[in-house]
Write an enzyme that holds these catalytic residues in place. Structure first.
Site, PDB file in Angstrom:
ATOM      1  N   GLN A  55       0.823  -1.215   0.000  1.00  0.00           N
ATOM      2  CA  GLN A  55       0.000   0.000   0.000  1.00  0.00           C
ATOM      3  C   GLN A  55       0.855   1.261   0.000  1.00  0.00           C
ATOM      4  OE1 GLN A  55       0.069  -2.317   2.358  1.00  0.00           O
ATOM      5  NE2 GLN A  55       0.036  -1.473   4.436  1.00  0.00           N
ATOM      6  N   GLN A 104      25.599 -12.014   7.883  1.00  0.00           N
ATOM      7  CA  GLN A 104      24.524 -11.989   6.893  1.00  0.00           C
ATOM      8  C   GLN A 104      23.462 -13.036   7.189  1.00  0.00           C
ATOM      9  OE1 GLN A 104      24.441  -9.393   4.542  1.00  0.00           O
ATOM     10  NE2 GLN A 104      25.966  -8.926   6.100  1.00  0.00           N
ATOM     11  N   GLU A 159      26.047 -10.313  -3.795  1.00  0.00           N
ATOM     12  CA  GLU A 159      25.773  -8.955  -3.320  1.00  0.00           C
ATOM     13  C   GLU A 159      27.010  -8.396  -2.609  1.00  0.00           C
ATOM     14  OE1 GLU A 159      22.551  -6.731  -0.360  1.00  0.00           O
ATOM     15  OE2 GLU A 159      22.938  -8.878  -0.155  1.00  0.00           O
ATOM     16  N   HIS A 160      27.516  -9.132  -1.634  1.00  0.00           N
ATOM     17  CA  HIS A 160      28.722  -8.751  -0.894  1.00  0.00           C
ATOM     18  C   HIS A 160      29.812  -9.790  -1.125  1.00  0.00           C
ATOM     19  CE1 HIS A 160      25.236  -7.370   1.644  1.00  0.00           C
ATOM     20  NE2 HIS A 160      25.900  -6.233   1.569  1.00  0.00           N
ATOM     21  N   HIS A 180      20.386 -11.969   9.187  1.00  0.00           N
ATOM     22  CA  HIS A 180      19.414 -11.063   8.577  1.00  0.00           C
ATOM     23  C   HIS A 180      18.060 -11.734   8.386  1.00  0.00           C
ATOM     24  CE1 HIS A 180      20.933  -7.149   7.562  1.00  0.00           C
ATOM     25  NE2 HIS A 180      22.043  -7.626   7.057  1.00  0.00           N
TER      26      HIS A 180
END
Length: 427
Positions: free
Chosen positions: A185, A253, A321-322, A256
């Site tokens: 939304q 990581q 990503e890393h 997460h």
């Protein structure tokens, strides 16, 4: 943590598939977007009550809430935020592009005009967690680019309040338009506007699968940064690395999200076995142990290659990503790395340094998309217009060739556009 030897043929199967959501989730997101387009603020309030379990009559953060945030935030943390802002701004200012022009001898002038976007909307995850770093990493490049209107949305907590860290980070950057809303939304409100929020030109920021699907749905009506997947880390190391540090970095990581990926690549089986044991040991004392264990179990792995060259090929296949490179000479390997969102060189550059403080952006490509995409940067908030100015002499010289090219493509009106000017010049 499972250990596998890796060969050339096996590398082809390493690429992680992108989670595009279920058909039911996509239908839900489309329904929410259409509802917000039709009913504006009323729809947003309804979904906030349903999903965030809180009634929000006026979503705009008040002056008093900003003041309370400054009062409740530890002064040391305020200084940390300010230092991070300085570092991030310094880095991103180097990315700023300017317009350029050049002239040919025949009088032609060509160029590229660089213009900032008029507006941007930043989505900051919230609710049960707080991410002031997401505020800094998304807002600062937009400010450096020259975006005039920046709007921030973030889900409220069960008490209807936002994190002091998020509010202070935004206030330090001069952002006052912050709205308590989240999910699909909020993305719809940014894209199409409501009675409260004007629509924006670009939406950035990470979120859950519903946020990701909503960004995918509105793309084309507005621009987006990327479709972010779960966090990923790959550590590339040789026998000179310290196992406990590698394990800690992998778990940074893994904590997460249960879907986060943590991978260690090495050419040393002895190091692989030691790191595996160290990961299991450190898991026992992690506050977010349940999440990290699921990540390590389902998306964690140690790959042992025969040589460092093969290890690097594995990294490039993963396109993480890393990427941390912890070897005797990490700089010597940098030129061989083709695909990674952010590259951390040496044992004193663990991934959290980049997450919060160093300066480069932490909004990075995931799911192997580092093969073709880049971290969020200043140019993402700039657009370019091509500039073409032909002199009469240049036009006369090339008119016949241009008309011929048009007819080659069967576009007679294009050719006549050129020839109409030729006739007038020849009179």
């Amino acid at each position: 943590m499972k250990i596998k030897t890796i060969s050339g043929a096996e590398r082809l199967s390493l690429k992680r598939s992108i989670d595009a959501g279920t058909e039911e989730q996509r239908k839900t997101v489309r329904s929410i977007i259409e509802d917000v387009k039709a009913n504006g603020d009323q729809a947003v309030r309804s979904y906030t009550a349903k999903f965030d379990c809180i009634e929000i009559d006026s979503p705009l953060v008040t002056k008093e809430e900003f003041e309370e945030a400054y009062t409740s935030l530890d002064s040391r943390l305020l200084q940390v935020i300010r230092q991070a802002i300085e570092n991030i701004r310094e880095y991103h200012e180097r990315q700023l592009q300017s317009s350029w022009f050049y002239h040919r001898k025949d009088g032609t002038m060509l160029g590229q005009k660089v213009t900032a976007l008029d507006s941007a909307g930043v989505y900051v995850p919230g609710g049960t967690a707080a991410y002031p770093s997401s505020v800094l990493m998304n807002v600062i490049p937009a400010l450096v680019a020259g975006v005039e209107r920046i709007v921030l949305v973030t889900p409220p907590g069960k008490d209807g309040l936002l994190s002091p860290g998020v509010l202070v980070a935004a206030a330090e950057l001069g952002i006052k338009d912050i709205y308590k809303m989240g999910g699909a939304q909020a993305i719809a409100a940014l894209a199409y506007g409501t009675e409260t929020i004007e629509p924006v030109d670009k939406i950035t920021g990470p979120g859950n699968i519903y946020v990701a699907l909503a960004k995918r749905e509105v793309f084309g009506d507005v621009d987006i940064d990327m479709i972010a997947g779960p966090s990923e880390i790959v550590v590339l190391a040789d026998e000179t690395a310290i196992p406990s540090e590698i394990a800690a970095d992998l778990l940074s990581q893994a904590e997460h999200d249960k879907l986060s990926s943590c991978v260690f690549v090495t050419d040393s089986m002895a190091l692989a076995e030691t790191v595996s044991a160290e990961v299991n040991k450190q898991l026992e004392t992690l506050p977010r142990r349940e999440i990290a264990e699921a990540s390590v179990r389902d998306y964690g792995c140690i790959y042992v290659a025969e040589t460092m060259v093969e290890a690097i090929e594995t990294v490039n296949t993963l396109a993480p990503e890393h990427l941390e490179i912890i070897t005797q000479s990490p700089e010597a390997l940098l030129g061989s790395i083709k695909h990674a969102g952010a590259i951390f060189l040496g044992r004193y550059s663990p991934e959290p340094v980049g997450d919060y403080f160093a300066g480069p952006n932490h909004v990075l490509p995931t799911n192997g998309t580092a093969r073709f995409s880049s971290p969020l940067n200043v140019t993402d908030f700039q657009k370019k217009s091509s500039i073409i100015s032909y002199s009469q002499s240049a036009f006369e010289e090339h008119a016949e060739s241009i008309a011929a090219f048009a007819r080659l493509e069967g576009l007679e009106a294009h050719a006549r556009s050129i020839e109409a000017r030729e006739r007038r010049i020849s009179k």
